[in-house]
Design a protein around this motif. Structure first.
Motif, PDB file in Angstrom:
ATOM      1  N   SER A  22     -30.868  28.712 -51.032  1.00  0.00           N
ATOM      2  CA  SER A  22     -29.815  27.842 -50.497  1.00  0.00           C
ATOM      3  C   SER A  22     -29.084  27.141 -51.632  1.00  0.00           C
ATOM      4  O   SER A  22     -29.686  26.681 -52.600  1.00  0.00           O
ATOM      5  CB  SER A  22     -30.414  26.817 -49.531  1.00  0.00           C
ATOM      6  N   GLY A  23     -27.782  27.113 -51.522  1.00  0.00           N
ATOM      7  CA  GLY A  23     -26.965  26.420 -52.514  1.00  0.00           C
ATOM      8  C   GLY A  23     -26.518  27.312 -53.655  1.00  0.00           C
ATOM      9  O   GLY A  23     -25.635  26.949 -54.426  1.00  0.00           O
ATOM     10  N   ILE A  24     -27.155  28.506 -53.816  1.00  0.00           N
ATOM     11  CA  ILE A  24     -26.730  29.402 -54.897  1.00  0.00           C
ATOM     12  C   ILE A  24     -25.475  30.149 -54.455  1.00  0.00           C
ATOM     13  O   ILE A  24     -25.468  30.799 -53.418  1.00  0.00           O
ATOM     14  CB  ILE A  24     -27.837  30.406 -55.268  1.00  0.00           C
ATOM     15  N   GLU A  25     -24.417  30.046 -55.260  1.00  0.00           N
ATOM     16  CA  GLU A  25     -23.169  30.716 -54.909  1.00  0.00           C
ATOM     17  C   GLU A  25     -22.953  31.927 -55.795  1.00  0.00           C
ATOM     18  O   GLU A  25     -23.327  31.927 -56.967  1.00  0.00           O
ATOM     19  CB  GLU A  25     -21.995  29.748 -55.075  1.00  0.00           C
ATOM     20  N   LEU A  26     -22.370  32.980 -55.218  1.00  0.00           N
ATOM     21  CA  LEU A  26     -22.049  34.167 -55.993  1.00  0.00           C
ATOM     22  C   LEU A  26     -20.552  34.224 -56.230  1.00  0.00           C
ATOM     23  O   LEU A  26     -19.782  33.592 -55.511  1.00  0.00           O
ATOM     24  CB  LEU A  26     -22.478  35.428 -55.238  1.00  0.00           C
ATOM     25  N   ASP A  27     -20.135  35.018 -57.240  1.00  0.00           N
ATOM     26  CA  ASP A  27     -18.707  35.244 -57.419  1.00  0.00           C
ATOM     27  C   ASP A  27     -18.189  35.943 -56.169  1.00  0.00           C
ATOM     28  O   ASP A  27     -18.890  36.741 -55.563  1.00  0.00           O
ATOM     29  CB  ASP A  27     -18.461  36.153 -58.647  1.00  0.00           C
ATOM     30  N   GLY A  28     -16.964  35.662 -55.802  1.00  0.00           N
ATOM     31  CA  GLY A  28     -16.391  36.315 -54.623  1.00  0.00           C
ATOM     32  C   GLY A  28     -16.469  35.426 -53.406  1.00  0.00           C
ATOM     33  O   GLY A  28     -16.145  35.842 -52.301  1.00  0.00           O
ATOM     34  N   GLY A  29     -16.910  34.175 -53.594  1.00  0.00           N
ATOM     35  CA  GLY A  29     -16.811  33.184 -52.530  1.00  0.00           C
ATOM     36  C   GLY A  29     -17.860  33.267 -51.447  1.00  0.00           C
ATOM     37  O   GLY A  29     -17.599  32.928 -50.295  1.00  0.00           O
ATOM     38  N   ILE A  30     -19.045  33.764 -51.786  1.00  0.00           N
ATOM     39  CA  ILE A  30     -20.112  33.771 -50.783  1.00  0.00           C
ATOM     40  C   ILE A  30     -21.382  33.168 -51.380  1.00  0.00           C
ATOM     41  O   ILE A  30     -21.486  33.011 -52.593  1.00  0.00           O
ATOM     42  CB  ILE A  30     -20.424  35.207 -50.294  1.00  0.00           C
ATOM     43  N   THR A  31     -22.325  32.842 -50.515  1.00  0.00           N
ATOM     44  CA  THR A  31     -23.601  32.323 -51.024  1.00  0.00           C
ATOM     45  C   THR A  31     -24.598  33.478 -51.133  1.00  0.00           C
ATOM     46  O   THR A  31     -24.443  34.518 -50.486  1.00  0.00           O
ATOM     47  CB  THR A  31     -24.200  31.270 -50.072  1.00  0.00           C
ATOM     48  N   LEU A  32     -25.619  33.279 -51.961  1.00  0.00           N
ATOM     49  CA  LEU A  32     -26.645  34.307 -52.126  1.00  0.00           C
ATOM     50  C   LEU A  32     -27.340  34.570 -50.797  1.00  0.00           C
ATOM     51  O   LEU A  32     -27.709  35.690 -50.475  1.00  0.00           O
ATOM     52  CB  LEU A  32     -27.658  33.874 -53.201  1.00  0.00           C
ATOM     53  N   ALA A  33     -27.502  33.502 -49.993  1.00  0.00           N
ATOM     54  CA  ALA A  33     -28.151  33.662 -48.689  1.00  0.00           C
ATOM     55  C   ALA A  33     -27.353  34.617 -47.808  1.00  0.00           C
ATOM     56  O   ALA A  33     -27.921  35.464 -47.116  1.00  0.00           O
ATOM     57  CB  ALA A  33     -28.306  32.308 -48.012  1.00  0.00           C
ATOM     58  N   GLN A  34     -26.022  34.500 -47.859  1.00  0.00           N
ATOM     59  CA  GLN A  34     -25.181  35.393 -47.057  1.00  0.00           C
ATOM     60  C   GLN A  34     -25.285  36.831 -47.552  1.00  0.00           C
ATOM     61  O   GLN A  34     -25.267  37.777 -46.767  1.00  0.00           O
ATOM     62  CB  GLN A  34     -23.715  34.926 -47.089  1.00  0.00           C
ATOM     63  N   TYR A  35     -25.401  36.979 -48.867  1.00  0.00           N
ATOM     64  CA  TYR A  35     -25.582  38.310 -49.459  1.00  0.00           C
ATOM     65  C   TYR A  35     -26.908  38.903 -48.993  1.00  0.00           C
ATOM     66  O   TYR A  35     -26.999  40.049 -48.569  1.00  0.00           O
ATOM     67  CB  TYR A  35     -25.577  38.167 -50.981  1.00  0.00           C
ATOM     68  N   PHE A  36     -27.911  38.056 -49.021  1.00  0.00           N
ATOM     69  CA  PHE A  36     -29.282  38.465 -48.737  1.00  0.00           C
ATOM     70  C   PHE A  36     -29.490  38.907 -47.279  1.00  0.00           C
ATOM     71  O   PHE A  36     -30.255  39.836 -47.019  1.00  0.00           O
ATOM     72  CB  PHE A  36     -30.183  37.280 -49.105  1.00  0.00           C
ATOM     73  N   VAL A  37     -28.801  38.284 -46.337  1.00  0.00           N
ATOM     74  CA  VAL A  37     -29.040  38.635 -44.934  1.00  0.00           C
ATOM     75  C   VAL A  37     -28.669  40.096 -44.640  1.00  0.00           C
ATOM     76  O   VAL A  37     -29.285  40.740 -43.794  1.00  0.00           O
ATOM     77  CB  VAL A  37     -28.319  37.697 -43.925  1.00  0.00           C
ATOM     78  N   ASN A  38     -27.686  40.628 -45.385  1.00  0.00           N
ATOM     79  CA  ASN A  38     -27.345  42.052 -45.202  1.00  0.00           C
ATOM     80  C   ASN A  38     -28.528  42.933 -45.576  1.00  0.00           C
ATOM     81  O   ASN A  38     -28.844  43.896 -44.878  1.00  0.00           O
ATOM     82  CB  ASN A  38     -26.131  42.415 -46.061  1.00  0.00           C
ATOM     83  N   GLY A  39     -29.153  42.571 -46.686  1.00  0.00           N
ATOM     84  CA  GLY A  39     -30.330  43.321 -47.122  1.00  0.00           C
ATOM     85  C   GLY A  39     -31.456  43.223 -46.120  1.00  0.00           C
ATOM     86  O   GLY A  39     -32.198  44.182 -45.891  1.00  0.00           O
ATOM     87  N   MET A  40     -31.567  42.064 -45.476  1.00  0.00           N
ATOM     88  CA  MET A  40     -32.649  41.896 -44.500  1.00  0.00           C
ATOM     89  C   MET A  40     -32.394  42.713 -43.237  1.00  0.00           C
ATOM     90  O   MET A  40     -33.325  43.231 -42.628  1.00  0.00           O
ATOM     91  CB  MET A  40     -32.836  40.419 -44.141  1.00  0.00           C
ATOM     92  N   ILE A  41     -31.128  42.814 -42.850  1.00  0.00           N
ATOM     93  CA  ILE A  41     -30.823  43.642 -41.669  1.00  0.00           C
ATOM     94  C   ILE A  41     -31.138  45.109 -41.978  1.00  0.00           C
ATOM     95  O   ILE A  41     -31.770  45.804 -41.180  1.00  0.00           O
ATOM     96  CB  ILE A  41     -29.352  43.464 -41.240  1.00  0.00           C
ATOM     97  N   ALA A  42     -30.751  45.545 -43.182  1.00  0.00           N
ATOM     98  CA  ALA A  42     -31.069  46.917 -43.596  1.00  0.00           C
ATOM     99  C   ALA A  42     -32.588  47.091 -43.656  1.00  0.00           C
ATOM    100  O   ALA A  42     -33.136  48.123 -43.239  1.00  0.00           O
ATOM    101  CB  ALA A  42     -30.441  47.220 -44.951  1.00  0.00           C
ATOM    102  N   SER A  43     -33.286  46.069 -44.154  1.00  0.00           N
ATOM    103  CA  SER A  43     -34.750  46.141 -44.214  1.00  0.00           C
ATOM    104  C   SER A  43     -35.354  46.222 -42.819  1.00  0.00           C
ATOM    105  O   SER A  43     -36.424  46.806 -42.636  1.00  0.00           O
ATOM    106  CB  SER A  43     -35.323  44.912 -44.932  1.00  0.00           C
ATOM    107  N   GLY A  44     -34.677  45.615 -41.844  1.00  0.00           N
ATOM    108  CA  GLY A  44     -35.128  45.703 -40.457  1.00  0.00           C
ATOM    109  C   GLY A  44     -35.133  47.158 -39.988  1.00  0.00           C
ATOM    110  O   GLY A  44     -36.052  47.603 -39.302  1.00  0.00           O
TER     111      GLY A  44
END
Lengths: 261, 276
Positions: free
Chosen positions: A41-63
């Motif tokens: 939480s609180g970690i921001e990535l270039d491109g205007g998103i947070t790491l958490a938002q990036y990570f949830v895609n990986g979790m859906i794929a992991s699902g």
């Protein structure tokens, strides 16, 4: 067809009554999402998103990986050891019914897992659901192709495990290895190049990337290693894994355990 | 008489250097209960699994209900019932769910509730299968084997792990099935089971069928010398009745501790497999 649905129904009943499977396959990804989401939480990535938002895609794929690959690669050897498969083979049930039943159950589980994960992602991490039909279309084909690939490889893998007891020990490390190298827990672009090249051979990396193209803003595309979402290549790799998985299934699937020849 | 249910000529099968079945000839008639008797590793299960279509033979001719089981069709499987060795573990499903599910695979399925009752699991119909005892799990296996009302039923060591009462109950079920015309091929290493159920017995040892006969005549048991013994002596004889009459006269009535003994099936069997 009625028989295939009945088989799927039996598979689902079995699944939902097995606490370990329920927790491991459905709840574990949600728990991971909450834990890692809190850490990131609180970690921001270039491109205007947070790491958490990036990570949830990986979790859906992991699902998808959990419900297709891990679930089948572990549960089928157990059923084989318990003599369930051999008993099915002693009936006139056409072979495809068994696989159709597994596919029905995997599909239902994957839908449930995805809804759960999306619900958490939207409510907790402020993930924006896409509004265009095209994005949902991409979501649909990435999910379907990815899930088919995972399911087929899971069935193929079930033939390699010597026993039901050995299966989790073989399957779980493979899933973890792929998750760490495919950009689930870490940003894919930040990984060493050799690791990226390794992960690019397997479906998970492409599923993650395909999902990012759906749920992350266009502005993030340039942050991908290739500088774009590479949807064409994603379809190609996932399609190739579907075909390869099917061939592997035909080569490796066994109805009886090694012990009984 | 109808055509033979099972006919085997020169059946051979080896695993590597181990010749599991070394040339078996056997015919099982329609409606018959046939028991394959033999020690562990004698080739019983290999033989039966070839007949069931689970294993490939190396050579020999096999016909089961008129078809080669190596090329088993779905139509053929409709007519066959198989109770495999060991128990099937359906884990979190209930007895009723499993039997009803398997009934779906057959055109000629019996009423699942009736089948559950027949194997004595009515009280457990709603129980998860992992809560069943070993004997109850085995009865579930039998339920799955007879749910299609098969013409031919294979039972591979069906009562292993049963207590004596459960075994007797099970025998009753097999006799019922036999009375309704089902052909039954049973493997067992319990001699009393073969004696209680089988019309004919085949003794298999080291992959060879060493004798086929009725339980009462196996190994010439019916003609074997009887041993008459009493307090103070014993005598081997072909005419035990005459010996007993003579003794009765000598003792002037009751002969103390009189027994007349013929070799049991077990004696004969142990002698047969011990010889080899």
């Amino acid at each position: 067809m009625r028989l295939a649905l009945a088989q799927g129904n039996i598979e689902l009943k079995q699944f939902f009554r097995t606490k370990e499977a329920l927790v491991f396959t459905l709840l574990f990804p949600v728990m991971l999402m909450i834990v890692f989401g809190a850490i990131f939480s609180g970690i921001e990535l270039d491109g205007g998103i947070t790491l958490a938002q990036y990570f949830v895609n990986g979790m859906i794929a992991s699902g998808f990986l959990a419900t297709g690959f891990q679930n089948l690669a572990i549960s089928i050897p157990i059923e084989r050891d318990r003599g369930v498969l051999k008993r099915y083979r002693s009936t006139p049930m056409p072979k495809w019914i068994y696989f159709a039943g597994k596919s029905v159950s995997v599909t239902v589980l994957a839908v449930i897992a995805t809804i759960l994960l999306l619900a958490v992602a939207v409510t907790v991490y402020g993930l924006d659901l896409p509004t265009s039909a095209a994005k949902w279309g991409t979501f649909a084909w990435v999910s379907v192709l990815g899930l088919i690939a995972c399911t087929l490889v899971g069935i193929a893998f079930s033939g390699l495990a010597k026993s039901g007891r050995a299966a989790p020990a073989v399957v779980t490390p493979i899933a973890l290895l792929l998750q760490f190298t495919s950009g689930v827990f870490f940003e894919y672009g930040a990984l060493p190049q050799w690791m990226q090249q390794f992960a690019a051979l397997f479906p998970l990396k492409w599923m993650c990337q395909g999902l990012r193209s759906v749920f992350l803003p266009e502005s993030f595309a340039v942050q991908e290693v290739a500088g774009s979402w590479e949807l064409g290549r994603t379809a190609l790799v996932l399609g190739a894994w579907c075909v390869g998985g099917l061939i592997l299934c035909a080569l490796t699937f066994r109805w009886t355990s090694k012990r009984d020849g | 008489m109808a055509a033979a249910a099972i006919s085997i000529r020169g059946l051979k099968k080896s695993y590597g250097d181990n010749q599991a079945v070394a040339g078996v000839d056997l015919t099982v008639e329609s409606g018959e209960v046939f028991a394959l008797l033999g020690p562990n590793g004698a080739g019983k299960t290999t033989t039966v699994e070839i007949l069931e279509g689970f294993r490939r033979r190396d050579s020999g001719e096999v016909s089961v209900l008129g078809a080669d089981p190596a090329h088993a069709s779905a139509a053929w499987k409709q007519r066959i019932g198989i109770v495999l060795q060991g128990t099937g573990e359906f884990d979190e499903l209930t007895v009723g769910e499993v039997v009803r599910h398997f009934a779906r695979f057959y055109r000629n399925a019996a009423d699942p509730e009736h089948i559950i009752e027949r194997v004595g699991l009515s009280e457990k119909a709603n129980a998860r299968t992992h809560t069943l005892s070993g004997g109850q799990k085995r009865r579930l296996d039998v339920a799955l084997g007879i749910v299609n009302q098969p013409e031919l039923l294979f039972l591979d060591e069906p009562t292993t792990g049963f207590d004596p009462a459960a075994r007797r109950e099970f025998w009753g079920l097999i006799r019922d099935l036999s009375h309704t015309g089902t052909t039954i091929l049973l493997t067992t290493h319990y001699l009393d089971e073969a004696e209680a159920l089988a019309d004919r017995v085949g003794v298999i040892s080291r992959g060879e069928l060493i004798e086929v006969s009725t339980p009462s005549t196996l190994g010439g048991r019916n003609q074997a010398t009887a041993t008459v013994s009493w307090l103070g002596g014993s005598e081997d004889t072909d005419q035990p009745t005459a010996v007993v009459q003579r003794l009765a006269q000598e003792f002037g009535g009751e002969v103390p501790e009189l027994t007349v003994k013929r070799p049991t099936l077990e004696d004969v069997y142990l002698k047969m497999i011990g010889q080899r």
